[in-house]
Design an enzyme around this catalytic site. Structure first.
Site, PDB file in Angstrom:
ATOM      1  CB  SER A 145      -6.448  -3.239   3.351  1.00 30.48           C
ATOM      2  OG  SER A 145      -5.906  -2.145   2.625  1.00 30.48           O
ATOM      3  CE1 TYR A 158      -4.444  -1.007   7.756  1.00 31.79           C
ATOM      4  CE2 TYR A 158      -3.726  -0.748   5.469  1.00 31.79           C
ATOM      5  CZ  TYR A 158      -4.746  -0.836   6.409  1.00 31.79           C
ATOM      6  OH  TYR A 158      -6.058  -0.792   5.999  1.00 31.79           O
TER       7      TYR A 158
END
Length: 264
Positions: A145, A158
């Site tokens: 990501s 995250y």
């Protein structure tokens, strides 16, 4: 010319984790449409069964959690025994949630996010590496990501998991080159999936999931080492990396925060 993907006149074999929704579901459908033989992994067996019922190519499904290395090993062994080693293994399973470092209650969430987003990828690749080395070919694909490029406030777990994943994949890419094994890191920006539908903030350059996945597949086919999708986020990611710490801190401190709810 046939639209089916083939390698040396053999149908492509693709093993995908996180296949029950979003990116994984789209990968399964699009590879199946091109004639690939599939191995699909997800926690929700009933959803995998629905996906399989709509796929016209050979497809094996495995209702397991990627944090369970033994179960992934069994699934890999089963797939290899039935079809041979896959040509492509895509570690897509992941979770997203907001976290606050000062909250004791978030410690378990930190551990779970890293266990899935990082160790889940390691568990996915491990059973196939030896087979790939023997045949001196194969491709390992990790879905990272843009959030892994710099630390994002309120998304410590995250961001940390994706940053670790990006670095792990880079290490793996260099390690595997002598064996003829390709490693591809895909770092998406925002994509319309169950993960992003809960975000209550603007998501620039957001892509429809099928559009995004078609670009993923092109990058995989071209054996890219690292790619950010879409190209606009590639520019953003480059700027993020180059910003000095003081400037990044100033810009990021007032940024949007993720919902503190686990989304898979």
């Amino acid at each position: 010319m046939s639209e089916k993907i083939a390698i040396k006149n053999k149908t492509l074999k693709v093993f995908i984790t996180g296949a029950t929704s979003g990116i994984g579901d789209s990968l399964a459908r699009q590879y199946a449409n091109q004639g690939a033989t599939l191995g699909l992994v997800g926690r929700r067996l009933e959803l995998l069964q629905k996906i399989k019922s709509k796929i016209k190519t050979p497809c094996e499904i495995y209702g397991i959690d990627v944090t369970d290395q033994k179960d992934l090993q069994k699934a890999a062994n089963h797939f290899i025994k039935k079809y041979g080693a896959p040509d492509i293994v895509i570690a897509n399973a992941g979770v997203s949630t907001g976290t606050l470092a000062g909250e004791k209650e978030d410690l378990r969430t930190f551990k779970r996010v890293i266990e899935i987003n990082l160790f889940g990828v390691i568990h996915t690749f491990l059973p196939f590496i030896e087979a790939f080395k023997k045949q001196k070919t194969g491709q390992l694909v990790g879905i990272a990501s843009v959030a892994g490029i710099r630390g994002l406030p309120g998304s410590g777990a995250y961001s940390a998991s994706k940053a670790a994943l990006i670095n792990y994949l880079e290490s793996l890419r260099i390690e595997m080159k002598p064996f003829g094994i390709h490693v591809t890191t895909i770092a998406p920006g925002f994509i319309h999936t169950p993960m992003t539908k809960h975000n209550r903030y603007a998501m620039p350059f957001i892509l429809d999931v099928d559009v995004a996945v078609s670009r993923f597949m092109k990058a995989i086919q071209n054996k890219k080492g690292f790619v950010i999708i879409p190209w606009q986020m590639d520019i953003v990611g480059t700027i993020m990396k180059l910003l000095p710490t003081s400037m990044w801190d100033f810009l990021a401190k007032s940024g949007p925060k993720k919902n503190r709810k686990m989304i898979q």
